[in-house]
Design an enzyme around this catalytic site. Structure first.
Site, short mmCIF file in Angstrom:
data_model
loop_
_atom_site.label_atom_id
_atom_site.label_comp_id
_atom_site.label_asym_id
_atom_site.label_seq_id
_atom_site.Cartn_x
_atom_site.Cartn_y
_atom_site.Cartn_z
N LYS A 186 -3.87 -10.26 -15.26
CA LYS A 186 -3.84 -10.91 -13.95
C LYS A 186 -4.99 -10.41 -13.07
O LYS A 186 -5.39 -9.25 -13.16
CB LYS A 186 -2.51 -10.58 -13.24
CG LYS A 186 -1.42 -11.59 -13.55
CD LYS A 186 -0.08 -11.14 -13.04
CE LYS A 186 0.03 -11.19 -11.53
NZ LYS A 186 1.42 -10.94 -11.08
N LYS A 208 -6.15 -6.16 -7.56
CA LYS A 208 -6.87 -5.35 -6.59
C LYS A 208 -7.53 -4.19 -7.27
O LYS A 208 -8.61 -3.76 -6.90
CB LYS A 208 -5.90 -4.76 -5.56
CG LYS A 208 -5.24 -5.76 -4.70
CD LYS A 208 -4.32 -5.06 -3.70
CE LYS A 208 -3.66 -6.09 -2.80
NZ LYS A 208 -2.86 -5.51 -1.74
N LYS A 213 4.14 5.29 -10.39
CA LYS A 213 3.27 5.83 -9.34
C LYS A 213 3.25 7.35 -9.34
O LYS A 213 2.32 7.96 -8.83
CB LYS A 213 3.70 5.33 -7.96
CG LYS A 213 3.34 3.89 -7.70
CD LYS A 213 3.43 3.59 -6.21
CE LYS A 213 3.04 2.16 -5.89
NZ LYS A 213 3.20 1.87 -4.45
#
Ligand code: TRP
Length: 331
Positions: free
Chosen positions: A192, A195, A111
């Site tokens: 996968k 979002k 991140k």
């Protein structure tokens, strides 16, 4: 009943992969476990958030969890920032884990890698996560593989705190989520469903209406082999549709392959099954959305129940550390 804690971020929206991979098991699990579900808005603010959006998405996620079937009378669903003990214990745990431990966290590395602003909170995020888990005397934390490192840090923090100050925290176990269906992106069936795919047509959102669901499934990527086989290596798109159909209807994907010989009928049935699965969720969500005061009332009660548990644990921790009694909250 073992206490099971899960935390879920109020960012982005919930998709079919979240439902079939995790949420459905949480719903079933609320009867088997002493389940605690926390909407982690304090974690969300480790990266910049728009205030109005954060407020809205926190409420919306709570309502989605309830629409899916988590019942606030059966399990505990609450908002992290409503229970002050989370931030308070996070501080003690920041003083328990080491700088080096935190620096090794893969999620932090990922991140922070290309962010132009990296908050100190993003770095100490795992200490807050450890506080979430430890405040509730949690036995089990069902998480995906990406959270394994954080739960190991939580265990280490509990063990270190207990050995420094005496037995204070239950040392939790983690359990990598099993059983849940692994739903892949419809356009890119080797990754996968996620979002971050944004508006991409490969993600089915929980609140997509029937035409949107049908369109996305009709356009799902398959292959040119022209046969319906459950073979995730050579036919990942077709296998994903079989998995989704299987999970939505409660049948093993491998049994379903024999019933289909065309991609068109497989897609049609898959779309029907997903529409049938999501329709009641969409309906319940619409009811909840129409009356935000109702959800907020429930959240207030849940926060009280959560505070009762958390404040007992926090009291033990304060005492163990050697803080002088006499705070204005009655300790
Ligand atoms: N870090 C978790 C995630 O990104 C969310 C989370 C916060 C969590 N607190 C937790 C998960 C406690 C399990 C237990 O998914």
């Amino acid at each position: 009943m073992p206490r099971v804690f899960s935390g879920i971020q109020p960012s982005g929206d919930v998709h079919l992969g979240n439902l079939l991979g995790a949420l459905r098991h949480w719903v079933a699990g609320q009867w088997e476990w002493d389940a605690v579900h926390c909407v982690v808005d304090l974690h969300a603010v480790t990266v910049p958030q728009d205030p109005a959006e954060l407020r809205a998405s926190t409420l919306r996620l709570t309502q989605l969890l309830m629409a899916v079937g988590l019942d606030p009378e059966v399990c505990l669903i609450f908002v992290q920032s409503h229970v002050r003990e989370h931030t308070e214990l996070a501080w003690l745990l920041q003083c328990t884990v080491s700088f080096g431990d935190l620096r090794r966290m893969n999620q932090f590395k990922e991140k922070s890698a290309d962010a132009d602003f990296v908050s100190a909170g993003l770095f100490t995020y795992p200490a807050l996560q450890a506080a979430d888990v430890l405040l509730y005397d949690t036995d089990i934390v069902p998480v995906g593989d990406d959270q394994r490192q954080h739960i190991e840090l939580t265990r280490d923090a509990a063990i270190r705190f207990n050995s420094r100050y005496g037995d204070t925290f239950v040392v939790p176990r983690h359990r990598i989520a099993e059983a849940g269906a692994r739903v892949m992106d419809l356009q890119n069936p080797t990754s996968k469903m996620s979002k971050s795919a944004g508006e991409a047509p490969g993600t089915i959102w929980l609140l997509d209406d029937p035409p949107a669901i049908e369109r996305k499934i009709r356009r799902a990527v398959t292959d040119s082999l022209g046969q319906v086989r459950y073979d995730t290596v050579n036919q990942p798109g077709v296998s994903n549709l079989l998995d989704i159909l299987g999970a939505a209807t409660g049948r093993p994907a491998a049994d379903l392959e024999e019933e289909y010989d065309s991609y068109g009928t497989l897609k049609g049935d898959c779309a029907d099954a997903v529409v049938a699965l999501l329709e009641p969720i969409r309906r319940r969500f619409a009811e909840l959305e129409a009356d935000p005061g109702h959800t907020q009332g429930l959240l207030r009660q849940s926060a009280e129940r959560a505070t009762e548990i958390a404040s007992r644990t926090m009291g033990r921790a304060r005492e163990a550390v050697g803080f002088l009694p006499g705070g204005n909250w009655g300790w």
